[in-house]
Design an enzyme around this catalytic site. Structure first.
Site, short mmCIF file in Angstrom:
data_model
loop_
_atom_site.label_atom_id
_atom_site.label_comp_id
_atom_site.label_asym_id
_atom_site.label_seq_id
_atom_site.Cartn_x
_atom_site.Cartn_y
_atom_site.Cartn_z
N LYS A 60 30.96 40.81 38.36
CA LYS A 60 30.79 39.47 37.78
C LYS A 60 30.93 38.40 38.86
O LYS A 60 32.01 38.18 39.39
CB LYS A 60 31.83 39.19 36.69
CG LYS A 60 31.48 37.91 35.93
CD LYS A 60 32.64 37.33 35.17
CE LYS A 60 33.50 36.42 36.02
NZ LYS A 60 32.81 35.21 36.51
N GLU B 284 42.91 39.91 45.89
CA GLU B 284 42.84 39.10 47.11
C GLU B 284 42.87 37.65 46.64
O GLU B 284 41.93 37.16 46.05
CB GLU B 284 41.56 39.43 47.87
CG GLU B 284 41.67 39.09 49.34
CD GLU B 284 41.12 37.72 49.61
OE1 GLU B 284 41.91 36.74 49.51
OE2 GLU B 284 39.94 37.60 49.92
N CYS C 157 39.96 31.27 51.63
CA CYS C 157 41.32 31.68 51.27
C CYS C 157 42.21 31.79 52.51
O CYS C 157 43.41 31.55 52.44
CB CYS C 157 41.29 32.99 50.52
SG CYS C 157 40.24 34.22 51.28
N GLU D 200 47.74 25.45 47.96
CA GLU D 200 46.40 25.67 48.48
C GLU D 200 45.49 24.56 47.99
O GLU D 200 45.35 24.35 46.79
CB GLU D 200 45.88 27.03 48.00
CG GLU D 200 44.51 27.36 48.53
CD GLU D 200 44.04 28.76 48.13
OE1 GLU D 200 44.03 29.06 46.93
OE2 GLU D 200 43.70 29.55 49.03
#
Ligand code: NAI
Ligand code: MG
Length: 491
Positions: free
Chosen positions: A195, A269, A303, A400
């Site tokens: 997906k 992850e 990331c 983040e």
């Protein structure tokens, strides 16, 4: 500072960095009006759809399927059939042939994929062309090479495929994340339901045409599109043996809770807040390039982005001055312009998140710098940003941001650098800039990060494992390690 750097008037860089525009033509891509789901080698009409747009101008590109639970289940059933019906029993050398074919077709169609990636996701064409596409092909080549050597990768452990892998990927490197997930899964003899992220489905849908060209048996790779609800249905499906997820820590934690006790294998992850650590003995100009590449590459939607700059106090002033000067030369604008360094922010939602955190940084007392740049009127844009005067407790030093925003902190000793770098719930990557090899090794041993770059940043290679510590997730992708999550062992 070297004499040469001191131009009269104080600024060495030319004032005007205007380039003539060099737009890449979009003629090479053909986008359908409406897409279904790719199930069992065929297009299944989508029962519901939503619109995918281009973040550079908000122009609608296509109607995309929002897969329901039933549609996800049909994709999982197709993957199960394909698994039982030959794929899992195929000799590794035969599976390798398909992977090699996919890799070569991706190379042949690289320009088409690069343009589509930039159009749908907003990243600069020079990055999709020079980074995403070559790396995606390289991952298929690399794992093609392992397909018939699994016995050697894991001697005396009788590696066997896991079954059906459900794979959920994000929007920052759409095709590359597909490659990271699909290539090792197939090399190990699994079948896949993937997906893509809701904002960037188009290259995954074009990839279905590569599978057709490569004559991959129907059902070995199935692609369903949709948002988090589709992802959740895939995670919950009983027919799935393994979930591989890349995305936010929040969703990763929810998936982990959901799968606890089910026996399904899981790799996560997740996010990061990497420290890029600059010592006073480094090559300063190279470090500045590495800092820029570390945080402004792909608009900071990375990331492992070097979002916390830790500078040794003795070089703080010259470094920040050079960095600001370098920022004035970054060209922000149309992702399809070959001169563009910083493209469009991926979505309105992500732009809101960046703005919110930047406002928090200003409110908490950090000092903001943005180079003068004219942002296009339509679309989603954010100027490259540096925050100085940042305390460790500020949200911009903790959370983040996933945008082109750098927070600068300082340190005096290597011990202090390590302590500050590790002072985060994340642990995905880090960078060290110094001329001393011994110091690089000393730091690398102490930094709690899955990847430590030395005198470089944001470098990737299919043979090198990638993954995190702590809230950055677990499991490795890439390298021999990347095979393991897709195998079970008779032990
Ligand atoms: P997200 O984690 O919601 O989305 C990533 C993928 O997970 C997408 O395909 C999405 O459809 C899917 N998803 C969402 N909810 C799900 C659920 N309940 N079950 C299964 N799948 C689900 O990330 P989002 O909302 O796009 O971004 C939020 C923040 O996450 C970003 O600002 C960034 O900080 C971080 N992020 C980190 C990424 C990374 O590479 N580690 C990639 C994308 C986002
Ligand atoms: Mg989300």
């Amino acid at each position: 500072m070297a004499e040469l750097d001191k131009a009269p008037g104080g600024v060495a860089a030319p004032g005007d960095w205007t380039y003539a525009s060099a737009p890449e033509s979009t003629d090479i891509v053909r986008i359908a009006e409406r897409y279904g789901h790719f199930v069992g080698g065929e297009w299944l009409e989508a029962s519901e759809t939503y619109e995918t747009i281009s973040p550079r101008d908000e122009a609608p590109l296509a109607a995309i399927g929002q897969a329901t639970r039933a549609e996800v289940e049909s994709a999982v059933a197709a993957a199960r059939n394909a698994y039982a019906d030959g794929w899992s029993a195929l000799p590794g050398s035969e599976r390798a042939k398909y992977l090699f074919r996919i890799a070569r077709i991706l190379q042949e169609r690289a320009r088409e994929f690069a343009v589509l990636e930039s159009l749908n996701g907003g990243k600069p064409i020079k990055e999709s062309r020079d980074v995403d596409l070559p790396l995606a092909a390289a991952h298929f080549f690399y794992y093609a090479g392992w397909a018939d050597k699994l016995e050697y990768a894991f001697p005396n452990r009788k590696p066997r495929p896991v079954g059906v892998a459900g794979q959920i990927i994000p929007w920052n490197f759409p095709l590359l994340m597909l490659a990271w997930k699909v290539a090792p899964a197939l090399a190990c003899g699994n079948t896949v339901v993937l997906k893509p992220a809701e904002t960037t489905p188009l290259t995954a849908l074009l990839f279905c045409d590569v599978l057709r060209q490569a004559e991959l048996p129907p059902g070995v790779v199935n692609i369903v599109t949709g948002d988090g609800r589709t992802g959740a249905a895939l995670v919950e499906s009983d027919g799935v043996d393994k979930i591989a997820f890349t995305g936010s820590t929040e969703v990763g934690k929810a998936i982990q809770r959901q799968l606890a006790g089910t026996g399904k294998k899981l790799t996560l992850e997740l996010g990061g807040k990497a420290a890029n650590i600059v010592f006073d003995d480094c090559a300063l100009d190279q470090a500045v390039e590495g800092i820029v590449n570390g945080i402004y590459f792909n608009q900071g939607h990375v990331c492992c982005a070097g979002s916390r700059l830790l500078v040794q106090e003795s070089i703080y002033e010259p470094l920040v001055e050079k960095l600001k000067r370098r920022l004035t030369t970054l060209r922000v604008g149309d992702p399809l312009d070959k001169n563009t360094d910083v493209g469009a922010i991926n979505s309105a939602m992500q732009l809101e998140k960046i703005k919110e955190l930047v406002a928090a940084g200003e409110e908490e007392g950090a000092e903001i710098y943005q180079p003068p740049c004219v942002l296009p009127e339509k679309g989603y844009w954010f100027a490259p940003t540096v925050f100085t005067n940042v305390a460790q407790s500020y949200r911009i030093a903790q959370e983040e941001i996933f945008g082109p925003v750098l927070s600068v902190l300082t340190f005096r000793t290597p011990d202090e650098a390590v302590e500050k770098a590790n002072n985060t719930p994340y642990g995905l990557s880090a960078g060290v800039w110094t001329e001393k090899g011994s110091r690089i090794l000393w730091m690398a041993q102490r930094l709690r990060a899955g990847v430590v770059w030395a005198n470089t940043f944001n470098r990737f290679d299919p043979s090198s494992p990638f993954g995190g510590y702590k809230e950055s997730g677990f499991g490795r992708e890439g390298g021999r390690h990347g095979l393991e999550p897709y195998l079970r062992f008779d032990e």
